[in-house]
Design an enzyme around this catalytic site. Structure first.
Site, mmCIF file in Angstrom:
data_model
loop_
_atom_site.group_PDB
_atom_site.id
_atom_site.type_symbol
_atom_site.label_atom_id
_atom_site.label_comp_id
_atom_site.label_asym_id
_atom_site.label_seq_id
_atom_site.Cartn_x
_atom_site.Cartn_y
_atom_site.Cartn_z
ATOM 1 N N GLY A 156 -48.161 -29.693 1.374
ATOM 2 C CA GLY A 156 -47.533 -29.189 2.653
ATOM 3 C C GLY A 156 -48.190 -27.872 2.785
ATOM 4 O O GLY A 156 -49.169 -27.226 1.879
ATOM 5 N N ASP A 157 -47.860 -27.062 4.064
ATOM 6 C CA ASP A 157 -48.540 -25.591 3.946
ATOM 7 C C ASP A 157 -50.125 -25.641 4.212
ATOM 8 O O ASP A 157 -50.838 -24.909 4.037
ATOM 9 C CB ASP A 157 -48.085 -24.842 3.009
ATOM 10 C CG ASP A 157 -46.789 -24.651 2.917
ATOM 11 O OD1 ASP A 157 -45.802 -24.641 3.837
ATOM 12 O OD2 ASP A 157 -46.166 -24.805 1.841
ATOM 13 N N GLY A 173 -51.655 -26.194 7.035
ATOM 14 C CA GLY A 173 -51.541 -25.567 8.413
ATOM 15 C C GLY A 173 -51.673 -26.501 9.631
ATOM 16 O O GLY A 173 -52.133 -26.371 10.384
ATOM 17 N N HIS A 220 -43.313 -24.858 10.598
ATOM 18 C CA HIS A 220 -44.886 -25.053 11.174
ATOM 19 C C HIS A 220 -44.887 -23.458 11.807
ATOM 20 O O HIS A 220 -44.341 -23.147 12.650
ATOM 21 C CB HIS A 220 -44.952 -26.099 11.990
ATOM 22 C CG HIS A 220 -45.134 -27.392 11.051
ATOM 23 N ND1 HIS A 220 -45.174 -28.534 11.822
ATOM 24 C CD2 HIS A 220 -45.054 -27.655 9.711
ATOM 25 C CE1 HIS A 220 -45.095 -29.395 10.756
ATOM 26 N NE2 HIS A 220 -45.025 -28.881 9.573
ATOM 27 N N THR A 274 -36.346 -25.867 -1.103
ATOM 28 C CA THR A 274 -36.196 -24.690 -0.388
ATOM 29 C C THR A 274 -34.582 -24.332 0.001
ATOM 30 O O THR A 274 -34.650 -23.265 0.539
ATOM 31 C CB THR A 274 -36.772 -25.400 1.268
ATOM 32 O OG1 THR A 274 -36.193 -26.474 1.578
ATOM 33 C CG2 THR A 274 -38.270 -25.665 0.977
ATOM 34 N N ARG A 314 -46.576 -18.621 -2.650
ATOM 35 C CA ARG A 314 -47.263 -19.795 -3.022
ATOM 36 C C ARG A 314 -48.149 -19.772 -4.200
ATOM 37 O O ARG A 314 -48.963 -18.860 -4.218
ATOM 38 C CB ARG A 314 -47.949 -20.392 -1.698
ATOM 39 C CG ARG A 314 -46.886 -20.727 -0.809
ATOM 40 C CD ARG A 314 -47.803 -21.336 0.569
ATOM 41 N NE ARG A 314 -46.851 -21.348 1.696
ATOM 42 C CZ ARG A 314 -47.051 -21.388 3.121
ATOM 43 N NH1 ARG A 314 -48.255 -20.976 3.465
ATOM 44 N NH2 ARG A 314 -46.161 -21.550 3.988
ATOM 45 N N LEU A 339 -61.036 -21.986 6.847
ATOM 46 C CA LEU A 339 -62.291 -22.185 6.384
ATOM 47 C C LEU A 339 -62.499 -20.837 6.258
ATOM 48 O O LEU A 339 -63.668 -20.095 5.477
ATOM 49 C CB LEU A 339 -63.213 -22.903 7.472
ATOM 50 C CG LEU A 339 -64.718 -23.045 6.974
ATOM 51 C CD1 LEU A 339 -64.802 -23.660 5.677
ATOM 52 C CD2 LEU A 339 -65.662 -23.346 8.056
ATOM 53 N N THR A 375 -60.533 -21.659 11.788
ATOM 54 C CA THR A 375 -61.637 -20.550 11.596
ATOM 55 C C THR A 375 -60.585 -19.135 11.740
ATOM 56 O O THR A 375 -61.093 -18.307 12.025
ATOM 57 C CB THR A 375 -62.792 -20.260 12.127
ATOM 58 O OG1 THR A 375 -62.537 -20.290 13.765
ATOM 59 C CG2 THR A 375 -63.546 -21.603 11.947
HETATM 60 P P1 IMP Z 1 -36.967 -29.790 -0.774
HETATM 61 O O1 IMP Z 1 -37.650 -30.522 0.134
HETATM 62 O O2 IMP Z 1 -36.516 -28.554 0.000
HETATM 63 O O3 IMP Z 1 -35.738 -30.601 -1.421
HETATM 64 O O4 IMP Z 1 -37.902 -29.130 -1.861
HETATM 65 C C1 IMP Z 1 -38.576 -29.990 -2.803
HETATM 66 C C2 IMP Z 1 -39.936 -29.563 -2.894
HETATM 67 O O5 IMP Z 1 -40.690 -29.648 -1.855
HETATM 68 C C3 IMP Z 1 -40.266 -27.973 -3.233
HETATM 69 O O6 IMP Z 1 -41.157 -27.898 -4.134
HETATM 70 C C4 IMP Z 1 -40.515 -27.346 -1.893
HETATM 71 O O7 IMP Z 1 -41.110 -25.997 -2.105
HETATM 72 C C5 IMP Z 1 -41.127 -28.437 -1.400
HETATM 73 N N1 IMP Z 1 -41.370 -28.540 0.038
HETATM 74 C C6 IMP Z 1 -40.507 -28.935 0.934
HETATM 75 N N2 IMP Z 1 -40.619 -28.809 2.311
HETATM 76 C C7 IMP Z 1 -41.868 -28.112 2.098
HETATM 77 C C8 IMP Z 1 -42.780 -27.755 3.464
HETATM 78 O O8 IMP Z 1 -42.692 -27.812 4.389
HETATM 79 N N3 IMP Z 1 -43.940 -26.937 2.572
HETATM 80 C C9 IMP Z 1 -44.212 -26.773 1.295
HETATM 81 N N4 IMP Z 1 -43.418 -27.352 0.479
HETATM 82 C C10 IMP Z 1 -42.235 -27.885 0.598
HETATM 83 MG MG MG Z 2 -45.038 -24.635 6.051
#
Ligand code: IMP
Ligand code: MG
Length: 338
Positions: free
Chosen positions: A12-13, A15, A43, A124, A255, A282, A322
């Site tokens: 996740g994250d 971008g 997002h 979360t 993070r 990048l 970029t």
């Molecule tokens: P949950 O999805 O809230 O149950 O969290 C379970 C795991 O997934 C945890 O480590 C969260 O930080 C991670 N997680 C859930 N959704 C995202 C996201 O959109 N971005 C990054 N981490 C996420």
């Molecule tokens: Mg995110």
């Protein structure tokens, strides 16, 4: 390429929000449909200095010509959804499926007060896990049971399949990332369902033969929020020096970070049947690439990194980020088609 899926390649994250926002302005999709878990994903994208965040609507929201759909596999928190519809003036172009599951207060409480989820997994806290558990028990309330959102309901899979069959342009937007998948990720440190490309398509009701391209999004380094393994993790102090330190867009948590992971990337490409790569940030790895919008203007070291990723993974990197601005993007799709 009428039907494109975007999916996260790491934790996740990566971008994805910015990449989808870019594609939506550039490719002018008729439909953008959001799959994935629900409002646990945030997002972010920046247009002319202004930052936007979506947790329920597709990140294609800045294009007023695009119909915004939320598939039946996605959990909806009605207040968050209604707020975003207001913020983006999207009343007449937002549609969610009758069968989207609904997150209630009780799910949020069970997510934040449960030691296993909160402390050991590091969720979360947005209620998505407990709501999906209730769905599996077949006692979760669905969107069709909530009068406040009645105006927005439709049969999303029907609508999206019609659109694909009529050769319209469709984008299917994934959330989270491959290694947060309940089935393919680093269990138990994962989210509450599968989030790979097949699952994202299933969320919106599209079968595997209708997809033309799967764009997998990798960040130029790896981050992860919450608990679980992270290969070659660096310390927060090292991350700060490299400018890799990031904070979660939903929870604000710091993070964790690590260098680009080729083995993870290859596995993610395989599981998602990815056809091209979008590489983000990048400019964080190579600061002198910031704002560059033409591939030929990239410095040597950055180009070497890109060709290294391409030769290791066997896929072309078609889109390169970029900078945070949506248009701080190198788009090589035309050039690579030749
Ligand atoms: P949950 O999805 O809230 O149950 O969290 C379970 C795991 O997934 C945890 O480590 C969260 O930080 C991670 N997680 C859930 N959704 C995202 C996201 O959109 N971005 C990054 N981490 C996420
Ligand atoms: Mg995110």
């Amino acid at each position: 390429m009428p039907c494109v899926v975007t999916v996260g390649g790491f934790y996740g994250d990566e971008g994805k929000g910015k990449i989808v926002a870019y594609l939506s302005l550039k490719d002018n999709f008729d439909i953008a449909a959001r799959g994935g878990v629900g409002p646990n994903a945030g997002h972010t994208f920046v247009q002319e200095g202004k930052e936007y965040k979506v947790r329920m609507l597709p990140s294609a929201v800045l294009n007023n010509n695009t119909r915004l759909l939320i598939g039946s596999g996605v959990l909806v928190e009605p207040n968050i959804l209604l707020n975003e519809i207001r913020t983006f003036n999207a009343t007449d172009r937002t549609y969610l499926d009758f069968q989207c599951g609904i997150i209630d207060k009780i799910h949020q409480e069970n997510d934040t007060n449960n030691e296993h989820l909160k402390e050991i997994i590091g969720t979360t806290g947005t209620g998505t896990g407990p709501a999906n558990a209730d769905r599996a028990l077949r006692k979760l309330k669905l969107a069709k049971d909530v009068p406040e959102i009645a105006l927005y309901l439709e049969d999303v899979s029907n609508s999206i399949n019609h659109s694909i069959d009529n050769n319209e342009k469709v984008l299917i937007e994934g959330t989270q990332g491959t290694f947060l998948s309940l089935f393919h990720g680093t269990y138990p440190f994962v989210t509450s369902k599968d989030v790979t490309s097949s699952a994202i398509c299933s969320d919106v009701g599209v079968g595997p033969k209708k997809v033309d391209d799967v764009i997998i999004v990798f960040k130029s380094y790896v981050t992860r929020v919450g608990e679980g393994p992270l290969n070659c993790e660096i310390t927060p102090e090292q991350a700060r020096q490299k400018n890799w330190l990031e904070f979660g867009s939903v929870t604000g948590r710091q993070r964790r970070s690590a260098p680009f992971d080729f083995d993870l990337a290859k596995k993610a490409i395989q599981i998602n049947s990815a056809t091209q790569i979008a590489l983000t940030k990048l400019d964080i790895l190579y600061p002198d690439t910031k704002g560059i919008r033409e591939f030929s203007k990239l410095p040597e070291d950055a180009r070497e990194f890109i060709s290294n990723v391409e030769s290791e993974t066997g896929l072309p990197i078609t889109i390169i980020g970029t900078g945070a601005e949506i248009m701080d993007t190198i788009d090589r799709r035309n050039e690579l088609e030749k």
